[in-house]
Design an enzyme around this catalytic site. Structure first.
Site: not given
Length: 333
Positions: A187, A240
């Protein structure tokens, strides 16, 4: 209550505040005497956690022997220095000590996840991972937070959950170590891209597109690297991704914003500090190429960060790709 040693005084300080506040015996370690002395005397990490008073019980040291006799060692070291730190302290870690990776990166030379380094350097120890949507600034202020833990042995994950959970820090368990770590790693380049888009003064539509298609890339590559796709629908993946792509607390987002405003990527990273997305993008793209996985967003992040690509050209390249069915390029089809 547990005896806990935390390696690293960045994010590690925030975890130290949390664990110490809830009754654990905690010592944080840094290799820098100047940093240790400042934290001991001022009881505040003024650069990273301004306004947060360190509990009187929270220890700070430069002595690697602080891990000796610990029930838990938490490793919160940036990925470029991870293995060297473990090599430095490993002779002092008891074989029954649970060692937890709390960092989100990949090793450049090998492409290893950081818990794989722990498994290699500490083969006799129980190894686990804690990850998920959290910022150090909020952890240290005891803002209600949820994370996920995974371990190579289910009893280790259960021990981590039961020992470290408290009323403002809820830990879920997962049996997918690879997925939990890769969600936290992959991410970061996407968050860097979202920051770039914001710095270019592009809108919510663009950021939503980067996050959504970025999650597709995370899932495709993560599965190729041994993860379970379901993990990316939870806190280690979607959770996240959201928190890192949308907040000024995120160093990846902040560095991306500066790049989007026109700053050279290396200079933006130097200004912000540790930016794992900058490092991990290059490693992730290499792994994607090795496994034949299409990751156009990560590829363009690499082009901007390392090949001096104009972000406007990278956006144009992404928008002008061949038209396709949305599910056609999703790994499950």
């Amino acid at each position: 209550m547990a005896k806990i040693a935390i390696l690293g005084c960045g994010y590690g300080t925030a975890l130290g505040v949390l664990y110490s506040t809830y009754g654990h015996e905690v010592t944080t370690w840094t290799k820098f005497e100047e940093e240790a002395q400042q934290l001991r005397t001022e009881r505040e990490h003024k650069r990273l956690l301004p306004g947060v008073k360190l509990p009187d019980a929270l220890g700070v040291t430069t002595d690697v022997k602080c891990v000796s006799g610990a029930d838990i060692v938490v490793v919160a070291i940036p990925s470029p220095f991870y293995r060297d730190t473990i090599k430095l302290v490993k002779e002092h870690i008891g074989k029954n000590t649970v060692v937890i990776n709390a960092s989100k990166g990949l090793e450049g030379s090998t492409g290893y996840r950081l818990s794989q380094i722990l498994k290699e350097e500490l083969p006799d120890n129980p190894i686990g991972v804690i990850t998920g949507p959290c910022h150090a600034e909020e952890i240290a202020r005891l803002v209600p937070t949820t994370e996920v833990c995974a371990a190579y042995d289910p009893d280790t994950a259960k021990y981590i959950q039961q020992t470290l959970s408290n009323e403002c820090y809820r830990i879920y368990m997962n049996d997918d170590v690879a997925g939990c770590e890769l969600g936290g790693v992959l991410k970061n380049p996407i968050a860097l891209g979202c920051g770039i888009a914001r710095g270019m003064k592009l809108g919510d539509n663009t950021v939503a597109a980067l996050m959504t298609r970025g999650m597709t890339e995370i899932t495709r590559l993560g599965v190729a690297l041994g993860a379970n796709w379901k993990t990316f629908t939870g806190m280690a993946g979607l959770g996240d991704l959201i928190v890192t792509c949308t907040s000024q607390h995120s160093r990846n987002y902040r560095a991306g914003y500066l790049i989007g405003e026109g700053m050279i990527a290396a200079d933006a990273v130097k200004q912000v500090g540790t930016v794992e997305g900058y490092t991990s993008s290059k490693i992730a793209f290499r792994l994607a190429q090795e496994h034949g996985i299409d990751t156009p967003i990560i590829e363009e992040i690499v082009n901007v960060c390392y090949n001096n690509s104009d972000p406007k050209m990278s956006i144009s390249s992404l928008m002008s790709r061949e038209s396709r069915h949305e599910r056609e390029v999703f790994w499950m089809d």
